[in-house]
Structure formats: C-alpha cells, structure tokens
Design an enzyme around this catalytic site. Structure first.
Site, PDB file in Angstrom:
ATOM      1  N   GLY A 178       1.213 -40.052  28.122  1.00  7.95           N
ATOM      2  CA  GLY A 178       0.872 -38.633  28.089  1.00  7.95           C
ATOM      3  C   GLY A 178       1.356 -37.960  29.351  1.00  7.95           C
ATOM      4  O   GLY A 178       1.700 -38.616  30.336  1.00  7.95           O
ATOM      5  N   ASP A 186     -13.974 -32.101  34.333  1.00  7.82           N
ATOM      6  CA  ASP A 186     -12.950 -31.853  33.328  1.00  7.82           C
ATOM      7  C   ASP A 186     -13.132 -32.759  32.120  1.00  7.82           C
ATOM      8  O   ASP A 186     -12.190 -33.436  31.708  1.00  7.82           O
ATOM      9  CB  ASP A 186     -11.567 -32.059  33.965  1.00  7.82           C
ATOM     10  CG  ASP A 186     -10.435 -31.572  33.084  1.00  7.82           C
ATOM     11  OD1 ASP A 186     -10.671 -30.687  32.241  1.00  7.82           O
ATOM     12  OD2 ASP A 186      -9.320 -32.083  33.236  1.00  7.82           O
ATOM     13  N   MET A 200       0.851 -31.616  36.170  1.00  3.54           N
ATOM     14  CA  MET A 200       0.922 -32.212  37.507  1.00  3.54           C
ATOM     15  C   MET A 200       1.201 -33.708  37.507  1.00  3.54           C
ATOM     16  O   MET A 200       1.121 -34.347  38.552  1.00  3.54           O
ATOM     17  CB  MET A 200      -0.371 -31.936  38.269  1.00  3.54           C
ATOM     18  CG  MET A 200      -0.578 -30.473  38.597  1.00  3.54           C
ATOM     19  SD  MET A 200       0.780 -29.740  39.537  1.00  3.54           S
ATOM     20  CE  MET A 200       0.596 -30.565  41.099  1.00  3.54           C
TER      21      MET A 200
END
Length: 170
Positions: free
Chosen positions: A47, A166, A51
């Site tokens: 993936g 997150d 960043m």
C-alpha cells in the site's frame, strides 16, 4: 501506532482473497533498481500514501516475511523532514512497547540513505475497507467481535499512554 488487520486473521470472513499488488517496483523515494532497504529485501508493494509506502519484505537474518513502512522525506525542506522523521521514529518506539494480539508487533526501525523505515509483523489477509468495498457483510456477532477486538487494542494502547489518532478500516 499501527493496528493491523489482525481482526480479519482472527475472525476470518471466508471467501475473501488476498490482494496481490505485484512486485516491489520502488517508487519515487527509492531508486528504481533498489529492492533492498537496510537488510530487508523488498518483494512487493502492499500500500502507499502521500508520505510513504508499505512493502512486503524478507528479513534474511531471521528468514521471515515482514512489512516495511517507509517515510518519504526527500521532497520536504530539511527542517520539515527532520521533524517528520522524529515523529515517525517516536511512533515506532511507542508501537514497540505494545504487546497485544490485535496490535501489529514492531521489530525494527532505521534509516537507509534518505529513507526512514519501520519494520513490523506482516499479517496475512485483507483489511476491513477491502472487505466492505467488496460486499463482505459481517453477522451482528461477527461485527461485535471485530469492534470488541479493536476496542480492546485501543484500551491496551491507552493503558500504556499511547494514543492512536488515526483509526481507520485500512
């Protein structure tokens, strides 16, 4: 802090195939002929985000498959790059303190050239977002187990003074 898709490994949905995203063709922040980062041999991309990139890799010293998360700082001004690398390594240290069946284990962190990386447990399976996008539906009991697993992992992290900012189904 990285919470892996261990909920799908521990609570299989059945019939869901793993994604194969192909060979590790190192993108913009690694040289095009580079298939090694530190001692880790990159095998394929799992993936990527704005960043960095996550690779499947092989650790030749321990003869095991691992996930390698990279931080791309090449295009940042020096002060921003240093700050991002510091936060990335702080994430690695925080994650390495945690021991829980629903939290991915961190094995190593380092820097190779201008690429900072984090090495962690590779969990076979697909993430929750992939399942939901492909029509997988959980029974109420299965959904409760999955949510309970995530909540237990968050509770453990919080007990160690680690806050995950997150949480997402990826």
């Amino acid at each position: 802090l990285i919470f892996g898709p261990t909920y799908l490994r521990r609570y299989p949905t059945g019939g869901v195939m793993r994604e194969n995203r192909g060979p590790a063709t190192p993108p913009h922040h690694l040289a095009m002929n580079d298939t090694q980062l530190g001692r880790y041999h990159l095998t394929r991309v799992l993936g990527q985000g704005a960043m960095g990139i996550v690779y499947e890799a092989r650790d030749p010293h321990l003869d095991r498959r691992v996930a390698v998360k990279t931080a791309r700082t090449r295009d940042l001004p020096a002060d921003e790059a240093a700050n991002y690398e510091r936060r990335f390594l702080t994430e690695a240290r925080s994650s390495a303190r945690l021991r829980h069946p629903s939290i991915v284990s961190v094995f190593d962190a380092g820097k190779d050239g201008d690429v900072t990386y984090l090495v962690m447990e590779l969990v076979d399976g697909v993430n929750l977002k992939h399942c939901l996008n492909n029509g997988v539906r959980f029974t109420p009991a299965g959904a409760a187990r999955l949510v309970g697993s995530v909540l237990n992992a968050l509770e453990h992290a919080h007990s160690q003074r680690v806050i995950h900012r997150d949480v997402k189904p990826e």
